[in-house]
Design an enzyme around this catalytic site. Structure first.
Site, PDB file in Angstrom:
ATOM      1  N   SER A   5     147.007  42.099  25.584  1.00 14.00           N
ATOM      2  CA  SER A   5     147.782  42.639  26.692  1.00 14.00           C
ATOM      3  C   SER A   5     146.979  42.744  27.975  1.00 14.00           C
ATOM      4  CB  SER A   5     148.320  44.021  26.320  1.00 14.00           C
ATOM      5  OG  SER A   5     147.277  44.889  25.960  1.00 14.00           O
ATOM      6  N   CYS A   6     147.630  42.338  29.047  1.00 12.40           N
ATOM      7  CA  CYS A   6     147.241  42.634  30.427  1.00 12.40           C
ATOM      8  C   CYS A   6     146.109  41.774  30.994  1.00 12.40           C
ATOM      9  CB  CYS A   6     146.877  44.095  30.609  1.00 12.40           C
ATOM     10  SG  CYS A   6     148.208  45.225  30.221  1.00 12.40           S
ATOM     11  N   ASP A   7     146.326  41.390  32.243  1.00 11.35           N
ATOM     12  CA  ASP A   7     145.319  40.720  33.057  1.00 11.35           C
ATOM     13  C   ASP A   7     145.429  41.303  34.453  1.00 11.35           C
ATOM     14  OD1 ASP A   7     144.337  38.219  31.334  1.00 11.35           O
ATOM     15  OD2 ASP A   7     146.492  38.444  31.054  1.00 11.35           O
ATOM     16  N   ASP A  28     151.256  43.600  30.089  1.00 12.92           N
ATOM     17  CA  ASP A  28     151.746  42.980  28.859  1.00 12.92           C
ATOM     18  C   ASP A  28     151.925  44.062  27.803  1.00 12.92           C
ATOM     19  OD1 ASP A  28     151.453  40.595  30.210  1.00 12.92           O
ATOM     20  OD2 ASP A  28     149.429  40.265  29.445  1.00 12.92           O
ATOM     21  N   GLU A  92     143.385  48.227  31.674  1.00 11.48           N
ATOM     22  CA  GLU A  92     143.377  47.263  30.568  1.00 11.48           C
ATOM     23  C   GLU A  92     142.973  47.985  29.293  1.00 11.48           C
ATOM     24  OE1 GLU A  92     143.532  43.689  30.707  1.00 11.48           O
ATOM     25  OE2 GLU A  92     144.049  43.691  32.817  1.00 11.48           O
TER      26      GLU A  92
END
Length: 418
Positions: A5-7, A28, A92
């Site tokens: 998940s996640c950027d 995400d 994050e």
């Protein structure tokens, strides 16, 4: 559950095209989770007041700044957002040698919101978050589900001048100052030997646990990460792809470029599957303090088939009703123990319309393509209008109090015609 998940991205001059700092994030999250976009005005509080975060109550401060947030609808905190001083924060999930399983405390998403509400610079946000982290700790499930999902947090924080990367492990942390160029993070520790601020006991804790011998050069990522990298291979791939996409446009990064990066499916940055991109944000922050910043949010899943809509902080800005989810107050299953015994319908008006249109896009190729073209046209017109606003001070703030909501209404109107 593996990290997936996640950027988060930030670009500063000279990486950007012009005197702007560009911030971007894909959130995400579970594919059935609703992400809302909400605005909270600045507010004063009496002494001894408390604030109820997702799981715990903490002391409130005397004054909180106005914030715009993109957040999972079931919790108090936020995945990403900005405040009236143009501080932007995204978090994050990170995992490492220190267990992330613990008692309910502050979520990393709570710390995002608290940092935005209480700090007028990126560096102050680092201080706010780390002091709260050391006082209350981080912990609790990050899913609206009986199945617990826990992690430590990293934060990318920017303002008009600089950016900071803050990485945590339990109550321990390290921070790195970023004064130019570009940076991205993706679910893994990235701070190595350049550490500009740190928890005073962070190195000794690592030495006492046998993670560091106390003699070799201290590398935060090496010391606090897993011994093996199997669990972070997916994150590492996205990190490398994100870095590559930033470098390809280095010196020419704009809001449009950041939106293109967030929409990139081949890299995995625009995630699909059980975990998917449920909300996206791009901020354009002029280095000139006399100019307004523009913060774009989708409020809907998959940026490839969503519209980035602008928000500008002005006095008397109105609440964002079309992207605010229903509130269930003390009857919310999140608030009752045992938690998560049921899951109410948290869909906001834009989400409902977008969900119907997404099904059409998936089912009818030609019709779907026309809808996406309409979305891009709306976005293009908005970006063009914002270019003018970014180059001058806001002379008539009353014209912008409903900027985001009017953009949402145009999007809903497009969907209704489709």
């Amino acid at each position: 559950m593996l990290p997936s998940s996640c950027d988060t991205f930030v670009a500063l001059p000279p990486s950007t095209e012009g005197p702007y700092i560009i911030f971007g994030k894909n959130s995400d999250r579970p594919s059935d989770e609703v992400q809302e976009v909400v605005y909270f005005p600045a507010k004063d509080y009496a002494a001894e007041e408390k604030v109820e975060c997702t799981y715990i109550e903490i002391e409130q401060v005397a004054h909180t700044y106005a914030v715009v947030l993109s957040k999972p609808a079931w919790l108090w905190g936020a995945e990403m957002g900005a405040n009236e001083h143009q501080v932007c924060i995204g978090n994050e999930a990170v995992w490492g040698r220190e267990s992330a399983d613990g008692e309910e405390a502050l979520l990393g998403m709570d710390l995002v919101r608290l940092g935005l509400e209480r700090a007028d610079t990126a560096e102050k946000a680092v201080t706010v978050i780390t002091e709260l982290l050391e006082k209350y700790g981080q912990g609790g499930s990050c899913l609206e589900d009986e199945c617990s999902f826990t992690y430590h947090n990293s934060f990318l924080i920017s303002d008009r001048v600089e950016a900071w990367l803050l990485e945590t492990s339990g109550t321990y942390w390290a921070a790195e100052k970023i004064q130019g160029g570009n940076r991205n993070i993706s679910n893994q520790y990235c701070i190595t030997t350049k550490i500009d601020k740190e928890h005073p006991g962070m190195r000794e804790y690592a030495r006492n646990n046998g993670w560091w011998d106390g003699k070799t050069g201290f590398n935060f990522a090496t010391v606090y990460s897993y011994l093996t990298t199997a669990r972070i291979e997916s994150a590492g791939s996205r990190y490398c792809e994100g870095k590559k996409l930033l470098e390809q446009r280095n010196g020419h990064i704009t809001a449009e470029v950041m939106m293109q990066i967030l929409r990139d499916k081949d890299s995995g940055i625009n995630m699909e599957g059980m975990f998917m991109t449920t909300g996206s944000m791009v901020s354009v922050v002029p280095t000139d303090p006399g100019l307004p910043a523009v913060h774009y949010f989708t409020g809907t899943p998959d940026p490839q088939r969503s519209v980035f809509k602008p928000f500008i902080f002005v006095e008397n800005a109105h609440l964002l009703k079309e992207t605010s989810s229903p509130s269930f107050g003390p009857d919310d299953p999140v608030k009752k123990k045992p938690r998560f015994q049921s899951k109410p319908d948290r869909k906001h008006p834009l989400f409902v319309k977008h969900e119907l249109v997404a099904a059409i896009i998936d089912t009818y190729k030609d019709r779907g393509q026309k809808i996406i073209e309409g979305m891009r046209q709306l976005e293009k017109e908005s970006l063009k209008e914002m270019e003018g606003i970014l180059s001058r001070s806001v002379d008539e703030p009353d014209l912008l109090v409903d900027l985001f909501s009017l953009s949402v209404q145009k999007e809903i109107s497009l969907y209704s015609k489709s």
